[in-house]
Design an enzyme around this catalytic site. Structure first.
Site, PDB file in Angstrom:
ATOM      1  N   ARG A 116     -11.886  11.483  43.307  1.00 36.45           N
ATOM      2  CA  ARG A 116     -10.876  10.520  43.820  1.00 36.45           C
ATOM      3  C   ARG A 116      -9.583  10.328  43.160  1.00 36.45           C
ATOM      4  O   ARG A 116      -8.853  10.169  43.972  1.00 36.45           O
ATOM      5  CB  ARG A 116     -11.921   9.168  43.640  1.00 36.45           C
ATOM      6  N   LYS A 151      12.523   3.242  46.685  1.00 35.73           N
ATOM      7  CA  LYS A 151      11.599   2.299  47.385  1.00 35.73           C
ATOM      8  C   LYS A 151      10.232   3.045  47.211  1.00 35.73           C
ATOM      9  O   LYS A 151       9.765   3.428  48.021  1.00 35.73           O
ATOM     10  CB  LYS A 151      11.772   1.951  48.831  1.00 35.73           C
ATOM     11  N   LYS A 183      27.893  -2.341  45.386  1.00 38.26           N
ATOM     12  CA  LYS A 183      27.686  -3.050  46.714  1.00 38.26           C
ATOM     13  C   LYS A 183      28.589  -4.262  46.550  1.00 38.26           C
ATOM     14  O   LYS A 183      29.286  -4.692  45.800  1.00 38.26           O
ATOM     15  CB  LYS A 183      25.907  -3.574  46.701  1.00 38.26           C
ATOM     16  N   GLU A 212      29.211   1.323  48.705  1.00 32.80           N
ATOM     17  CA  GLU A 212      28.829   0.759  49.775  1.00 32.80           C
ATOM     18  C   GLU A 212      30.096  -0.042  50.526  1.00 32.80           C
ATOM     19  O   GLU A 212      30.496  -1.043  49.998  1.00 32.80           O
ATOM     20  CB  GLU A 212      27.632  -0.318  49.804  1.00 32.80           C
ATOM     21  N   ASP A 233      27.646   0.608  55.505  1.00 29.70           N
ATOM     22  CA  ASP A 233      26.521  -0.400  55.723  1.00 29.70           C
ATOM     23  C   ASP A 233      26.796  -1.210  57.034  1.00 29.70           C
ATOM     24  O   ASP A 233      27.787  -1.727  57.346  1.00 29.70           O
ATOM     25  CB  ASP A 233      26.885  -1.516  54.772  1.00 29.70           C
TER      26      ASP A 233
END
Length: 304
Positions: A116, A151, A183, A212, A233
């Site tokens: 597994r 992410k 940013k 950005e 953006d």
């Protein structure tokens, strides 16, 4: 700088992808943590079995790009150092449903105890590689390349970023430490793009700087500040085209934010250099794999 080192490979901002084997120490650490999580004080069901030589076959039940062999192998080798794993496909190979992926020859208890955890690694990393390959294919013949993001699944960032490379993508920054990512809030707090970039170059002279921007005016400010990459953006496709024309190759341009597979080719047609896609590592649908032990000829197969 025009390029920088990312875990296990050197990545050019625009150039070929360098795929290298993952660090053995990192793989071992991932596997140790995962096996401890699953085995605890021991596999109480496997302890019921006679520990004799056995053979198992791994098949893929869907179309996929295979990634994660080093993690898969390590899971079994920890429990049976003498196990033999006969791979039928290379890392990064595209396979069809029903394909034989590998054959394992080892102790029966090790086969069922490691199964597994080994499949968890292989099905997850193959999913990332498969999704990445789909995005890369959508940009075939275009200049635009696919980037991943931060992410990722907790604890599997480096493994998933490796799988992105297997699928033909390029790694973005690994974390918050290896690139300066400016940013809107950073710009507002510093007063201007020029001010925050100047400070970044002074404090982190060896790191790439990505800014950005929310308008063509900010794009020009970023170009004048000599940053390493600009992230557009909330630009629509016409604005992306304007940005490409205005930039004229002076700095690589990246598009990010909710980019679906259906959008990729249209965005690539604008001429931007990169598209970063969080779903490569975030929206993971595991590849369907099946490992079966082959019993003596007079018995049927046993599904693990």
């Amino acid at each position: 700088p025009s390029n920088w080192i990312c875990w296990g490979c050197e990545l050019s901002l625009i150039g070929p992808i360098a795929l290298t084997a993952p660090e053995k120490a990192r793989v071992a650490l991932d596997v140790q943590r995962a096996l401890e999580e699953d085995l605890g004080l021991g596999d109480v069901t496997a302890a019921l079995l006679p520990d004799r030589p056995a053979v198992a076959e791994l098949r893929c039940k869907s179309n996929a790009v295979i990634a994660g062999r080093p993690w898969f192998d390590a899971c079994f080798l920890v429990l049976d150092p003498a196990i033999q794993i006969e791979w039928q496909v290379q890392e990064g190979a595209s396979v069809t449903a029903g394909s034989l992926i590998c054959r394992l020859r080892g102790r029966s208890r090790a086969l069922v105890s490691a199964e597994r955890t080994a499949l968890n690694f292989l099905q997850t990393l193959s999913a990332t590689a498969t999704t990445t390959a789909q995005y890369v294919a959508a940009l075939q013949g275009m200049h635009t390349r696919v980037l991943d993001t931060r992410k990722t699944l907790p604890g599997l960032r480096l493994a998933q970023k490796y799988a992105v490379r297997v699928g033909g993508g390029i790694n973005h920054r690994v974390g918050l430490f290896d690139a300066v990512m400016v940013k809107e809030n950073h710009i507002a707090a510093a007063g201007s793009i020029a001010a925050v970039v100047t400070q970044a170059k002074a404090l982190h002279p060896g790191l790439p700087i990505i800014v950005e921007v929310e308008s063509l005016q900010e794009l020009l400010q970023a170009i004048d500040s000599r940053v390493d990459r600009v992230l557009l953006d909330e630009f629509d496709e016409s604005e992306m085209c304007e940005a490409v024309t205005l930039t004229a190759g002076r700095v690589p341009l990246e598009v990010s934010g909710g980019v679906a597979l259906a959008d990729v080719s249209r965005i690539g047609a604008t001429g931007v250099d990169f598209i970063s896609v969080g779903s490569l590592t975030k929206h993971v649908q595991a590849v369907d794999l099946s490992l079966r032990v082959l019993p003596p000829p007079d018995r049927g197969m046993v599904s693990l």
